[in-house]
Design an enzyme around this catalytic site. Structure first.
Site, PDB file in Angstrom:
ATOM      1  CD  GLU A 177      -2.748   1.351   2.483  1.00 37.95           C
ATOM      2  OE1 GLU A 177      -2.671   0.473   3.365  1.00 37.95           O
ATOM      3  OE2 GLU A 177      -3.551   2.284   2.524  1.00 37.95           O
ATOM      4  CE  LYS A 219      -6.009  -0.119   1.686  1.00 39.25           C
ATOM      5  NZ  LYS A 219      -6.726  -0.730   2.812  1.00 39.25           N
TER       6      LYS A 219
HETATM    7  P1  13P Z   1      -9.249   4.376   3.983  1.00 37.02           P
HETATM    8  O1  13P Z   1     -10.117   3.606   3.024  1.00 37.02           O
HETATM    9  O2  13P Z   1     -10.013   5.017   5.120  1.00 37.02           O
HETATM   10  O3  13P Z   1      -8.298   5.293   3.290  1.00 37.02           O
HETATM   11  O4  13P Z   1      -8.335   3.315   4.727  1.00 37.02           O
HETATM   12  C1  13P Z   1      -7.763   2.294   4.024  1.00 37.02           C
HETATM   13  C2  13P Z   1      -6.593   1.804   4.759  1.00 37.02           C
HETATM   14  O5  13P Z   1      -6.478   0.641   5.077  1.00 37.02           O
HETATM   15  C3  13P Z   1      -5.539   2.774   5.091  1.00 37.02           C
HETATM   16  O6  13P Z   1      -4.366   2.095   5.386  1.00 37.02           O
END
Ligand code: 13P
Length: 341
Positions: A177, A219
């Site tokens: 991510e 992600k």
């Molecule tokens: P949000 O969808 O609130 O951005 O959070 C996703 C997430 O896992 C952040 O690390």
């Protein structure tokens, strides 16, 4: 560790119509969310809120995986069932946030790097024993004057890649991510340029560290203008800018891309995902599954309906079910705003 097992986890998470519910808020973040509804962040409140979410009837139809925080993976439901087992009973794969948050990057004001690599293999072995089959590590990139710096991008990309390699060695599918923050007054064009650059560096690092791309998930943030930019763009423009970035930087070997919501409105995040999938359906637009891994855009209305009261449990579950269902439709390009009624 068997490759078949990692493949099975990828297959479960990318199954048709499914997305991921991120419920891995750290102590600090969940406290912030609870403060808005005047609920103290005690262990019992966190447990009962998350048990309420996970026991939503029919949730497994739309949600293939839930990302948990360390504390939750070790908790039990009110009838004594361990939380991971409770998720399994819904057909949902338990996952775990394994980074230890961000720390300042010295000499680079306002920039951060994510920590948590030391001892990670040992922690993952325990998480796996407790039932987790996939993991998440979040890197944070801020757009501003001179930011993100080359050093910040590289440090975060290297950490993400090392985390991913350790996960695969321990039998967990890594979710990689790199979040380009929506915060700031930067333009839509600058969000697109930074996102593409960051993704290039991340995949370069993943390659250098010999991560198997077929056994990981990405992600990313969608390409949207800065929250304070005053710019407003259509869902179609968000979709085409986001897909262009992804096509240029993400190898086709990656099986799935699960967007974060990153401060977008609930309905906005759903509309954007839908537009992305509508465009991706056109020939040559996208080789990957394009789905959601939302925290706020799935949980916000449920949290608001719950307000810490057992009596609101079913109402909260109904709104979570609704958002999960609509995002599942969006993930198939079958959502329309009229379905919000
Ligand atoms: P949000 O969808 O609130 O951005 O959070 C996703 C997430 O896992 C952040 O690390």
């Amino acid at each position: 560790m068997s490759i078949q097992e990692l493949e099975a986890t990828v297959a479960a998470l990318t199954a048709p119509g499914k997305g991921i519910l991120a419920a891995d808020e750290s102590f600090g973040t969940i406290e912030k969310r609870f403060r808005k509804i005047n609920v103290p962040s005690t262990e019992e409140n966190r447990r009962s809120y998350r048990e309420m979410l996970f026991s939503t009837p029919g949730l497994g139809e739309f949600i293939g995986g839930v990302i948990l925080f360390d504390e939750t993976l070790r908790q039990r439901g009110s009838d004594g069932t361990p939380i991971p087992q409770l998720l399994r009973a819904q057909g949902i794969v338990p996952g775990i946030k394994v980074d230890k948050g961000t720390v300042p990057l010295p000499n680079f004001p306002d920039e951060v790097v994510t920590q948590g690599l030391d001892g990670l293999a040992e922690r993952l072995a325990e998480y796996r024993y407790l039932g987790a089959r996939f993991a998440k590590w979040r890197a944070v990139l801020r757009i501003g004057a001179g930011m993100p710096s080359r050093r910040c991008i590289t440090e975060n990309a290297n950490a993400l890649a090392r985390y991913a390699a350790i996960c695969q060695a321990q039998g967990l599918v890594p979710i990689v991510e790199p979040e380009v923050l929506i915060d700031g007054d930067h333009s839509f064009a600058s969000a697109a340029q930074v996102t593409e650059d960051v993704l290039h560096q991340v995949f370069h690092a993943l390659h250098e560290q010999r991560v198997t791309l077929e056994l990981m998930l990405l992600k990313p943030s969608m390409v949207v203008p800065g929250a304070d930019s005053g710019e407003s763009v259509s869902a179609e423009a968000v979709a085409s800018a986001t897909l262009a970035c992804l096509r240029r930087a993400v190898p086709a070997a990656v099986p799935g891309i699960f967007f974060l919501s990153g401060g977008q409105g609930n309905e906005e995040a759903t509309a954007h995902l839908n537009a992305i999938n509508v465009q991706a359906g056109q020939a040559g637009q996208a080789p990957w599954v394009l789905s959601f891994s939302y925290a706020r855009a799935l949980q916000a209305p449920a949290l608001e309906a719950w307000r810490g009261e057992a009596a609101n449990r079913e109402a909260a579950q109904r709104v979570l079910h609704q958002r999960a269902r609509l995002n599942s439709l969006a993930r198939q390009g079958r959502y329309s705003a009229a379905l919000e009624q």
